[in-house]
Design a protein around this motif. Structure first.
Motif, PDB file in Angstrom:
ATOM      1  N   TYR A  24     -65.410  -7.792  -3.809  1.00 45.61           N
ATOM      2  CA  TYR A  24     -66.272  -6.788  -4.517  1.00 45.61           C
ATOM      3  C   TYR A  24     -66.409  -5.429  -3.826  1.00 45.61           C
ATOM      4  CZ  TYR A  24     -67.381 -10.419  -7.849  1.00 45.61           C
ATOM      5  OH  TYR A  24     -67.240 -11.704  -8.713  1.00 45.61           O
ATOM      6  N   GLN A  25     -66.477  -4.536  -4.023  1.00 49.92           N
ATOM      7  CA  GLN A  25     -66.506  -2.992  -3.680  1.00 49.92           C
ATOM      8  C   GLN A  25     -67.709  -2.456  -4.110  1.00 49.92           C
ATOM      9  OE1 GLN A  25     -63.415  -0.348  -3.458  1.00 49.92           O
ATOM     10  NE2 GLN A  25     -64.756   1.410  -2.707  1.00 49.92           N
ATOM     11  N   ASP A  26     -68.747  -2.459  -3.442  1.00 50.17           N
ATOM     12  CA  ASP A  26     -70.140  -1.646  -3.984  1.00 50.17           C
ATOM     13  C   ASP A  26     -70.556  -2.568  -5.141  1.00 50.17           C
ATOM     14  OD1 ASP A  26     -69.858   0.494  -2.022  1.00 50.17           O
ATOM     15  OD2 ASP A  26     -68.730   1.545  -3.011  1.00 50.17           O
ATOM     16  N   GLY A  27     -70.549  -3.828  -5.133  1.00 47.98           N
ATOM     17  CA  GLY A  27     -70.884  -4.705  -6.142  1.00 47.98           C
ATOM     18  C   GLY A  27     -69.983  -4.782  -7.340  1.00 47.98           C
ATOM     19  N   THR A  28     -68.890  -4.021  -7.294  1.00 46.41           N
ATOM     20  CA  THR A  28     -67.797  -4.027  -8.457  1.00 46.41           C
ATOM     21  C   THR A  28     -66.614  -4.929  -8.038  1.00 46.41           C
ATOM     22  OG1 THR A  28     -68.562  -1.835  -9.179  1.00 46.41           O
ATOM     23  CG2 THR A  28     -66.579  -2.744 -10.121  1.00 46.41           C
ATOM     24  N   PHE A  29     -66.393  -5.882  -8.944  1.00 48.27           N
ATOM     25  CA  PHE A  29     -65.269  -6.882  -8.884  1.00 48.27           C
ATOM     26  C   PHE A  29     -63.893  -5.761  -8.651  1.00 48.27           C
ATOM     27  CE2 PHE A  29     -61.641  -9.305 -10.662  1.00 48.27           C
ATOM     28  CZ  PHE A  29     -61.774 -10.513  -9.898  1.00 48.27           C
ATOM     29  N   VAL A  30     -62.972  -6.279  -7.557  1.00 45.32           N
ATOM     30  CA  VAL A  30     -61.703  -5.412  -7.505  1.00 45.32           C
ATOM     31  C   VAL A  30     -60.745  -6.588  -7.824  1.00 45.32           C
ATOM     32  CG1 VAL A  30     -60.356  -4.454  -5.810  1.00 45.32           C
ATOM     33  CG2 VAL A  30     -62.725  -4.174  -5.404  1.00 45.32           C
ATOM     34  N   HIS A  37     -58.216   0.185   0.111  1.00 46.87           N
ATOM     35  CA  HIS A  37     -59.420  -0.899   0.133  1.00 46.87           C
ATOM     36  C   HIS A  37     -59.389  -1.254   1.257  1.00 46.87           C
ATOM     37  CE1 HIS A  37     -58.579  -1.378  -4.225  1.00 46.87           C
ATOM     38  NE2 HIS A  37     -59.927  -0.975  -4.169  1.00 46.87           N
ATOM     39  N   TYR A  48     -68.367  -3.996   1.419  1.00 48.99           N
ATOM     40  CA  TYR A  48     -67.520  -5.110   0.332  1.00 48.99           C
ATOM     41  C   TYR A  48     -68.073  -6.433   0.739  1.00 48.99           C
ATOM     42  CZ  TYR A  48     -63.371  -2.096   0.152  1.00 48.99           C
ATOM     43  OH  TYR A  48     -62.673  -0.969  -0.223  1.00 48.99           O
ATOM     44  N   TYR A  94     -63.329 -10.209 -22.496  1.00 54.38           N
ATOM     45  CA  TYR A  94     -64.048  -8.756 -22.364  1.00 54.38           C
ATOM     46  C   TYR A  94     -63.336  -7.878 -23.052  1.00 54.38           C
ATOM     47  CZ  TYR A  94     -66.386  -9.887 -17.947  1.00 54.38           C
ATOM     48  OH  TYR A  94     -67.410 -10.573 -17.288  1.00 54.38           O
ATOM     49  N   VAL A 125     -70.953  -8.748 -15.900  1.00 52.25           N
ATOM     50  CA  VAL A 125     -69.562  -8.282 -15.255  1.00 52.25           C
ATOM     51  C   VAL A 125     -68.877  -9.197 -14.423  1.00 52.25           C
ATOM     52  CG1 VAL A 125     -70.634  -6.073 -15.481  1.00 52.25           C
ATOM     53  CG2 VAL A 125     -71.039  -7.278 -13.438  1.00 52.25           C
ATOM     54  N   GLU A 126     -69.463 -10.133 -13.675  1.00 53.31           N
ATOM     55  CA  GLU A 126     -68.898 -10.980 -13.020  1.00 53.31           C
ATOM     56  C   GLU A 126     -68.167 -11.952 -13.651  1.00 53.31           C
ATOM     57  OE1 GLU A 126     -70.374 -11.998  -9.124  1.00 53.31           O
ATOM     58  OE2 GLU A 126     -71.531 -10.210  -8.941  1.00 53.31           O
TER      59      GLU A 126
END
Length: 347
Positions: A24-30, A37, A48, A94, A125-126
């Motif tokens: 996760y980057q800034d709480g967003t799944f990568v 990265h 991260y 999704y 989102v996760e």
């Protein structure tokens, strides 16, 4: 350890555990890690995070069941995508909710379970939280943890409830259109699947007489034979509501009934005039009016009135005389005189 080797080791570890460890980057799944990265990860590791995706025990049973009906094999075979096995099941969910009509995404006219499933798909989102926490909770089950023991009963309840809810969500827009068609059938007194044929014939009989904007658009829509039945119904409903049904709110669906009643009244009034004109064989130089007076006790007087062009001037003079006498009267008195005159003359 020298900084130069750190990205190589990180890449090796993350590649080896690409199914089990999410990044996760800034709480967003990568889902796909690139060079950019790794550079940021070494310089700013605080941005991260990693998460362990364990698919075993009860989670493994549920995953296998859902994989058979939801899995995106192309995604699963993509070696560049991290956690592809998990995403192969979650991604179609999704994508499903993103493609839903706006009406379906915001309606409350669903069962409690279907609403909770829809809310989970919109808000979670996760991937692992969606599959093992939010959706089970929406289906009336407890969250499924790493340590949850295998249970065929829980697995089947989750699968069956989820599929039923997804089916209800998917059919919500079609249910709306079917309801609109039922309202149209009732409003125009047509049974079964004969609505389109019935309105097409009736529309052709008055299409050249329509001047009022909304009625003209409605008549053009019902006589259009260039679309299939589903497209035709959507077009007719859109004309009545003056808004595509796909983007309706629940309030728009309620307002549709009111607007339908208004268009039916206009349509049937013009239809009645043309029927009377045709049956009477009226010659040129005569125009028709349909006058209806409804009292507060529900009693109604309806009359066809014929205006001969040869007497129109005489009628105009009498109207002017009456208006002269009413000059200076307030609006309520003028309207009261109009109501009394109408009732006395028609009776």
């Amino acid at each position: 350890m020298k900084e130069g080797i750190i990205p190589v080791i990180l890449a090796s570890v993350l590649l080896y555990y690409r199914e089990e460890v999410g990044v996760y980057q800034d709480g967003t799944f990568v889902p796909v890690l690139g060079e950019e990265h790794f550079e940021l990860l070494v310089k700013n590791p605080e941005r991260y995070g990693v998460k362990y995706f364990a698919i075993e025990g009860l989670r493994g049973e549920i995953f296998k069941e859902l994989e058979t009906i939801l899995s995106n094999s192309q995604l699963k075979d993509n070696s560049q995508v991290r956690n592809a096995t998990l995403l192969s099941v979650v991604t179609p969910l999704y994508q499903f909710v993103k493609k839903l009509p706006r009406y379906t995404q915001q309606t409350k006219n669903l069962s409690k379970t279907a609403l909770q499933i829809l809310h989970s798909l919109q808000q979670t989102v996760e991937p692992d939280e969606l599959l093992f926490s939010a959706l089970p909770s929406a289906c009336g089950l407890s969250s499924i943890s790493f340590t949850s023991p295998p249970s065929q009963e829980v697995t089947q309840i989750f699968k069956t409830t989820l599929i039923k809810g997804l089916r209800e969500i998917n059919q919500a827009y079609d249910t709306l259109l079917n309801h609109c068609q039922s309202l149209l059938n009732t409003a125009f007194g047509v049974e079964g699947d004969k609505l389109r044929a019935n309105l097409r014939i009736r529309g052709y009989n008055i299409k050249d007489k329509c001047v009022e904007r909304s009625l003209k658009r409605f008549t053009q829509a019902i006589i259009d034979d260039s679309q299939n039945d589903s497209q035709w119904l959507s077009a007719v409903v859109m004309v009545i509501a003056d808004k595509p049904a796909e983007s309706w709110s629940d309030e728009d669906a309620i307002a549709f009934e009111v607007k339908l009643a208004d268009i039916v009244r206009k349509f049937e009034n013009l239809e009645a005039i043309q029927t009377e004109v045709n049956s009477q064989g009226i010659q040129e130089g005569v125009t028709a009016r349909r006058i209806t007076v409804t009292r507060d006790d529900g009693k109604e007087t309806l009359r066809m009135v014929w205006i001969d062009d040869t007497r129109e001037k005489e009628a105009e003079e009498l109207v002017n005389q009456i208006l002269t006498q009413l000059k200076g009267c307030d609006r309520k008195l003028r309207e009261a005189v109009l109501a009394k005159l109408t009732e006395k003359i028609l009776n």
